[in-house]
Write a protein that holds these residues in place. Structure first.
Motif, mmCIF file in Angstrom:
data_model
loop_
_atom_site.group_PDB
_atom_site.id
_atom_site.type_symbol
_atom_site.label_atom_id
_atom_site.label_comp_id
_atom_site.label_asym_id
_atom_site.label_seq_id
_atom_site.Cartn_x
_atom_site.Cartn_y
_atom_site.Cartn_z
ATOM 1 N N ILE A 50 0.969 -1.800 -0.417
ATOM 2 C CA ILE A 50 -0.068 0.070 0.544
ATOM 3 C C ILE A 50 1.002 1.461 -0.443
ATOM 4 O O ILE A 50 0.695 1.778 -0.710
ATOM 5 N N SER A 51 2.395 1.330 1.046
ATOM 6 C CA SER A 51 2.645 2.312 1.208
ATOM 7 C C SER A 51 3.176 2.508 -0.423
ATOM 8 O O SER A 51 3.589 3.782 -0.702
ATOM 9 N N PHE A 52 3.789 1.630 -1.333
ATOM 10 C CA PHE A 52 4.237 1.190 -2.321
ATOM 11 C C PHE A 52 3.895 2.124 -3.374
ATOM 12 O O PHE A 52 3.874 3.268 -3.646
ATOM 13 N N PHE A 53 2.431 1.878 -3.280
ATOM 14 C CA PHE A 53 1.602 2.419 -4.764
ATOM 15 C C PHE A 53 1.257 3.925 -4.536
ATOM 16 O O PHE A 53 1.354 4.363 -5.327
ATOM 17 N N LEU A 54 0.992 3.975 -3.205
ATOM 18 C CA LEU A 54 0.359 5.212 -2.969
ATOM 19 C C LEU A 54 1.219 6.238 -3.186
ATOM 20 O O LEU A 54 1.028 7.277 -3.479
ATOM 21 N N GLY A 55 2.732 5.755 -2.863
ATOM 22 C CA GLY A 55 4.005 6.481 -2.669
ATOM 23 C C GLY A 55 4.128 7.234 -4.031
ATOM 24 O O GLY A 55 3.927 8.091 -4.460
ATOM 25 N N GLN A 56 3.950 5.456 -4.939
ATOM 26 C CA GLN A 56 4.580 6.187 -6.415
ATOM 27 C C GLN A 56 3.256 7.151 -6.841
ATOM 28 O O GLN A 56 3.815 8.505 -7.457
ATOM 29 N N SER A 57 2.417 7.183 -7.119
ATOM 30 C CA SER A 57 1.207 8.069 -7.219
ATOM 31 C C SER A 57 1.211 9.195 -6.688
ATOM 32 O O SER A 57 1.164 9.792 -7.337
ATOM 33 N N LEU A 58 1.297 9.571 -5.955
ATOM 34 C CA LEU A 58 1.761 10.775 -4.667
ATOM 35 C C LEU A 58 3.042 10.895 -5.840
ATOM 36 O O LEU A 58 3.182 13.173 -6.041
ATOM 37 N N ILE A 59 4.104 10.616 -5.639
ATOM 38 C CA ILE A 59 5.151 11.089 -6.402
ATOM 39 C C ILE A 59 5.121 11.697 -7.698
ATOM 40 O O ILE A 59 5.050 12.872 -8.535
ATOM 41 N N LYS A 60 4.219 10.828 -8.301
ATOM 42 C CA LYS A 60 4.105 11.210 -9.961
ATOM 43 C C LYS A 60 3.153 12.458 -9.962
ATOM 44 O O LYS A 60 2.956 13.740 -11.111
ATOM 45 N N SER A 61 2.381 12.518 -8.428
ATOM 46 C CA SER A 61 1.294 13.608 -8.630
ATOM 47 C C SER A 61 1.942 14.921 -8.541
ATOM 48 O O SER A 61 1.374 16.304 -9.425
ATOM 49 N N ALA A 62 2.900 14.946 -7.832
ATOM 50 C CA ALA A 62 3.840 15.906 -7.130
ATOM 51 C C ALA A 62 5.008 16.516 -7.728
ATOM 52 O O ALA A 62 5.619 17.102 -7.559
ATOM 53 N N GLU A 63 5.284 15.495 -8.848
ATOM 54 C CA GLU A 63 6.723 15.589 -9.223
ATOM 55 C C GLU A 63 7.506 16.704 -10.292
ATOM 56 O O GLU A 63 6.228 16.893 -11.228
ATOM 57 N N PRO A 64 7.989 17.183 -9.777
ATOM 58 C CA PRO A 64 8.485 18.621 -10.510
ATOM 59 C C PRO A 64 9.494 18.524 -11.548
ATOM 60 O O PRO A 64 9.283 19.265 -12.319
ATOM 61 N N VAL A 65 10.234 17.196 -11.466
ATOM 62 C CA VAL A 65 11.121 17.043 -12.715
ATOM 63 C C VAL A 65 10.252 15.560 -13.247
ATOM 64 O O VAL A 65 9.880 14.859 -11.699
ATOM 65 N N THR A 66 10.381 14.913 -14.669
ATOM 66 C CA THR A 66 10.062 13.390 -14.679
ATOM 67 C C THR A 66 10.442 12.777 -14.124
ATOM 68 O O THR A 66 11.982 12.742 -14.051
ATOM 69 N N GLY A 67 10.312 11.616 -13.822
ATOM 70 C CA GLY A 67 11.194 10.237 -14.067
ATOM 71 C C GLY A 67 11.586 10.049 -12.538
ATOM 72 O O GLY A 67 12.404 9.295 -12.344
ATOM 73 N N LEU A 68 10.953 10.792 -11.398
ATOM 74 C CA LEU A 68 11.518 10.896 -10.497
ATOM 75 C C LEU A 68 10.449 9.141 -9.642
ATOM 76 O O LEU A 68 11.048 8.335 -8.680
ATOM 77 N N SER A 69 9.144 8.860 -9.842
ATOM 78 C CA SER A 69 8.478 7.471 -9.370
ATOM 79 C C SER A 69 9.614 5.892 -10.513
ATOM 80 O O SER A 69 9.876 6.700 -11.371
ATOM 81 N N THR A 70 8.815 5.061 -9.716
ATOM 82 C CA THR A 70 8.816 3.659 -10.532
ATOM 83 C C THR A 70 8.231 2.892 -11.041
ATOM 84 O O THR A 70 6.657 3.473 -10.410
ATOM 85 N N THR A 71 8.080 2.035 -11.084
ATOM 86 C CA THR A 71 7.028 0.737 -11.813
ATOM 87 C C THR A 71 7.267 0.034 -10.404
ATOM 88 O O THR A 71 8.715 -0.716 -10.842
#
Lengths: 307, 264
Positions: free
Chosen positions: B129-150
């Motif tokens: 849960i932390s991982f998927f929630l975290g990645q979607s938060l990173i994606k939604s907020a990321e100032p530069v692309t490519g910060l989140s992972t899958t």
């Protein structure tokens, strides 16, 4: 049948239980008496395999507790009514115990019913009164329908009705052929409940036998009232009896039966107004039996301080 | 009909004991909520401020960032592990338990099985849960692309699963300390000393002394198990897991030895 053989427990320099050898037989209630700190609870814990004996052994039907296949089906014990998690409900406490010994759930409801706790079965055990805690402890002991039952101070905290219930309950269990071993420091209670009695002091066996023998063999005293106290006292002393003067008309004679006192009075032509045998209560017997061990305990402390 | 108490019977008893205590149920739920909640909050904040506080693309580990809440879980789970045995000593219900089941090594084993089962389910749920929630938060907020992972990226699934396992191992270490020390306060003190205080003390040492020590500390090992951008000063995730497992086995073995000798 519980057999203790030279059962000994030593903590550092203190001997808690000292070479106890007794058999606790089935079919009767056996009272386990001793002053506080005499080693009753330690003995019970060793029987249950909770504490390791320093020397000797305790066996149940010939087996060490540790080797029992399903301990709760052979031995039921109430060692401490507070030995449960206060946050757990009475029923869950029993369910966990039952599960460990593969005892069916319906037996849990049966024992709750036997001890009269069905209505509060779902309540947290921590909110129980001491008396209710004792009942829950008794329910736990009965779970496996065991042939051997141990109860450490079971009447503590019970109201008079509860005490009477426990008394009859224990006698009932014994009459079904079970071994019932009950410790207490309340002698009067044991006089009403127990058939056999084991008295210990400072971990040592002081007396074992039928409770009736214990009081009969103990010599009581005789109370005499007479207008000629001085003459009577002199005559009794000549006869070799112990005499204490209570007041100007009453004496207490020890070491003599009321018949012997009457004969001495007749022989020396003393008028008697009263001649009453004072029967020793179990309490008196107990105090007399354990007096040495209590004194010994005081001396022990002194010598310890000198070292 | 078996002829004596079997492991499933004693384990069932331990499970009933565990689930029938409000404190254990609540502590698990609280742990789950706080770990995920704190993790998400910190993940969001760090992403928003990416580049401000030394976070840069090189040191950025999106898995570890999304699992920041595990710092909190590591501590609490040690307490949960210790309490399943120290709680019995504190209430002296240990006597009732051991009178019902006197074979002490198997008694410890039943407790360990329940602890592993409960903590495993909870910590893996927490990790995913932390991982998927975290990645979607990173994606939604990321100032530069490519910060989140899958989850499909190299090493990520392994890291998330190992994050959950690190919590199970720390719970077992807490349990072992509880067996060794009997008292809740003592067990927690030792656990916290190694997890939280030791790294602070080691940080005061010169780095050529401190670094070789740091990589053996349980906190570093737990972190190492879940990282994908490996710090060259630490072991690989697998070795980290293995070392932590050895710690757990040693502490529990020592605790079980004392527990089976000791008067209850």
């Amino acid at each position: 049948m519980i057999e203790l053989r030279d059962l000994t427990k030593t903590y550092e320099n203190v001997v808690a239980v000292d070479g106890l050898t007794v058999d606790i037989r089935p079919g009767v209630v056996t009272g386990f008496l001793g002053p506080n700190g005499s080693g009753k609870s330690t003995t019970m814990r060793m029987i249950l395999g909770l504490d390791q004996p320093t020397k000797g052994s305790a066996t149940i039907n010939g087996m060490k507790y540790h080797d029992l296949k399903f301990p709760l089906r052979e031995v039921g014990a109430l060692i401490d009514a507070k030995a449960l998690h206060p946050g757990r409900s009475a029923r869950n406490h029993l369910l966990a115990l039952a599960a460990s010994n593969n005892i069916p759930t319906k037996r849990v409801d049966e024992v709750l019913d036997i001890v009269g706790l069905s209505k509060v079965a779902k309540k947290r055990a921590g909110n129980f009164s001491l008396g209710m805690g004792q009942r829950l402890g008794i329910a736990a002991a009965l779970l496996g329908d065991p042939g051997v039952l141990l109860f450490d101070e079971p009447v503590n905290g019970l109201d008079p009705e509860g005490i009477r219930w426990v008394r009859e309950f224990f006698r009932g269990l014994a009459s079904e052929g079970r071994t019932v071993f009950v410790s207490s420091h309340l002698m009067s209670e044991m006089a009403l409940t127990a058939d056999d009695v084991i008295v210990i002091g400072r971990g040592k066996l002081i007396r074992q036998g039928k409770i009736s023998d214990l009081t009969e063999n103990a010599l009581g005293t005789v109370l005499v009232r007479s207008p000629q106290v001085a003459d009577l006292e002199a005559a009794l002393r000549r006869a070799g009896y112990g005499v204490t003067t209570d007041n100007e008309s009453t004496l207490t004679v020890s070491g003599a039966t009321s018949e012997q006192v009457g004969e001495v009075a007749h022989a020396s032509s003393v008028v008697l107004h009263e001649l009453t045998p004072q029967r020793a209560s179990l309490e008196d017997v107990f105090m007399e039996l354990t007096a040495d061990s209590v004194e010994y305990s005081g001396a022990q402390h002194q010598s310890g301080a000198e070292q | 009909m078996s002829t004596r108490i079997t492991l499933p019977m004693s384990t069932k008893a331990e499970w009933i004991k565990f689930r029938s205590l409000r404190s254990s149920v609540y502590s698990i739920i609280t742990l789950l909520v706080l770990t995920i909640g704190l993790g998400s909050l910190i993940t969001y904040a760090r992403t928003k401020h990416f580049g401000h506080d030394g976070d840069n693309a090189l040191g950025w580990d999106p898995v570890t960032v999304s699992l920041t809440g595990f710092f909190f879980a590591e501590f609490v789970v040690g307490v949960v592990g210790a309490m399943i045995i120290t709680g019995e000593y504190a209430t002296s219900s240990i006597r009732t338990s051991l009178a019902a089941f006197p074979r002490r090594v198997e008694f410890v084993l039943s407790k360990a099985i329940v602890l592993i089962g409960v903590v495993f389910v909870m910590s893996e749920a927490m990790a995913f849960i932390s991982f998927f929630l975290g990645q979607s938060l990173i994606k939604s907020a990321e100032p530069v692309t490519g910060l989140s992972t899958t989850i499909g990226a190299t090493g990520v699934l392994h890291a998330v699963i190992f994050a959950g396992l690190s919590i199970v191992l720390l719970a077992l270490i807490g349990f072992g300390l509880g067996l060794l020390l009997k008292r809740t306060a003592a067990a927690i003190t030792v656990f916290v000393s190694f997890l939280l205080v030791a790294p602070i003390l080691v940080a005061f040492l010169p780095s050529n002394w401190g670094d070789p020590i740091t990589k053996w500390l349980p906190g570093t090992l737990a972190r190492g198990m879940m990282s994908i951008n490996r710090d060259p000063e630490t072991f690989t995730p697998n070795v980290c897991g293995l070392v932590l497992l050895v710690y757990a086995i040693v502490v529990i073995a020592a605790g079980t030895y004392l527990f089976s000798k000791r008067d209850a």
